[in-house]
Design a protein around this motif. Structure first.
Motif, PDB file in Angstrom:
ATOM      1  N   UNK A 109     -52.128  43.260  18.798  1.00  0.00           N
ATOM      2  CA  UNK A 109     -51.124  43.759  17.572  1.00  0.00           C
ATOM      3  C   UNK A 109     -49.720  43.538  17.491  1.00  0.00           C
ATOM      4  N   UNK A 110     -49.751  43.642  18.630  1.00  0.00           N
ATOM      5  CA  UNK A 110     -47.592  44.044  19.098  1.00  0.00           C
ATOM      6  C   UNK A 110     -47.151  41.972  18.618  1.00  0.00           C
ATOM      7  N   UNK A 129     -42.953  51.370  17.974  1.00  0.00           N
ATOM      8  CA  UNK A 129     -42.576  50.124  17.567  1.00  0.00           C
ATOM      9  C   UNK A 129     -43.421  49.218  16.599  1.00  0.00           C
ATOM     10  N   UNK A 130     -43.592  49.916  15.838  1.00  0.00           N
ATOM     11  CA  UNK A 130     -44.287  49.198  14.422  1.00  0.00           C
ATOM     12  C   UNK A 130     -42.989  49.917  12.556  1.00  0.00           C
ATOM     13  N   UNK A 131     -42.634  49.362  12.231  1.00  0.00           N
ATOM     14  CA  UNK A 131     -42.457  49.833  10.750  1.00  0.00           C
ATOM     15  C   UNK A 131     -43.072  49.590   9.579  1.00  0.00           C
ATOM     16  N   UNK A 162     -38.647  48.044  22.957  1.00  0.00           N
ATOM     17  CA  UNK A 162     -39.220  47.280  23.690  1.00  0.00           C
ATOM     18  C   UNK A 162     -37.708  47.061  24.582  1.00  0.00           C
ATOM     19  N   UNK A 163     -36.850  46.600  23.948  1.00  0.00           N
ATOM     20  CA  UNK A 163     -35.283  46.557  25.054  1.00  0.00           C
ATOM     21  C   UNK A 163     -34.531  47.535  25.934  1.00  0.00           C
ATOM     22  N   UNK A 164     -35.883  48.679  25.404  1.00  0.00           N
ATOM     23  CA  UNK A 164     -35.016  49.420  26.415  1.00  0.00           C
ATOM     24  C   UNK A 164     -36.301  49.299  27.486  1.00  0.00           C
TER      25      UNK A 164
END
Length: 114
Positions: free
Chosen positions: A14-15, A51-53, A70-72
């Protein structure tokens, strides 16, 4: 924690799809081959993890990637990258020392059953 969420392969798919562009649940359902409730369940988990908006457009709901978590994860992984990099460098050095295989034309190959 995002690691728990990302452990599920469907959520990673999905991502990957949302990385390309925002999508509606129906398109994700069709692409993934899941039921609508199954897709919605995964989207809820991804949304709860940040992770999703979801963006509403009249009666539609568009799901889009929120890359910040994801940056973290990427920052946390940074100190571990040397392990992979050094192994890939070692593999590259090893492959560079191997002799090149001579190319054979199709006429030179023989059937082992002859």
């Amino acid at each position: 924690m995002p690691f728990d969420v990302l452990a599920e392969p469907v959520r990673r798919q999905i991502l990957d799809l949302l990385r390309e562009r925002p999508r509606m649940v129906g398109e994700l359902t069709e692409t993934l081959g899941l039921s609508q409730p199954g897709t919605s369940k995964h989207l809820r988990v991804l949304r709860d993890a940040g992770l999703v908006r979801v963006r509403r457009d009249a009666q539609r709901r568009w799901y889009e990637l929120n890359p910040e978590p994801l940056r973290h994860i990427d920052e946390w992984l940074t100190p571990y990258r040397w392990m992979w990099d050094s192994r890939l460098d070692a593999l590259e050095r090893h492959l560079d020392t191997m002799p090149d295989e001579p190319e054979h034309s199709g006429d030179d190959q023989r059937d082992p059953h002859e």
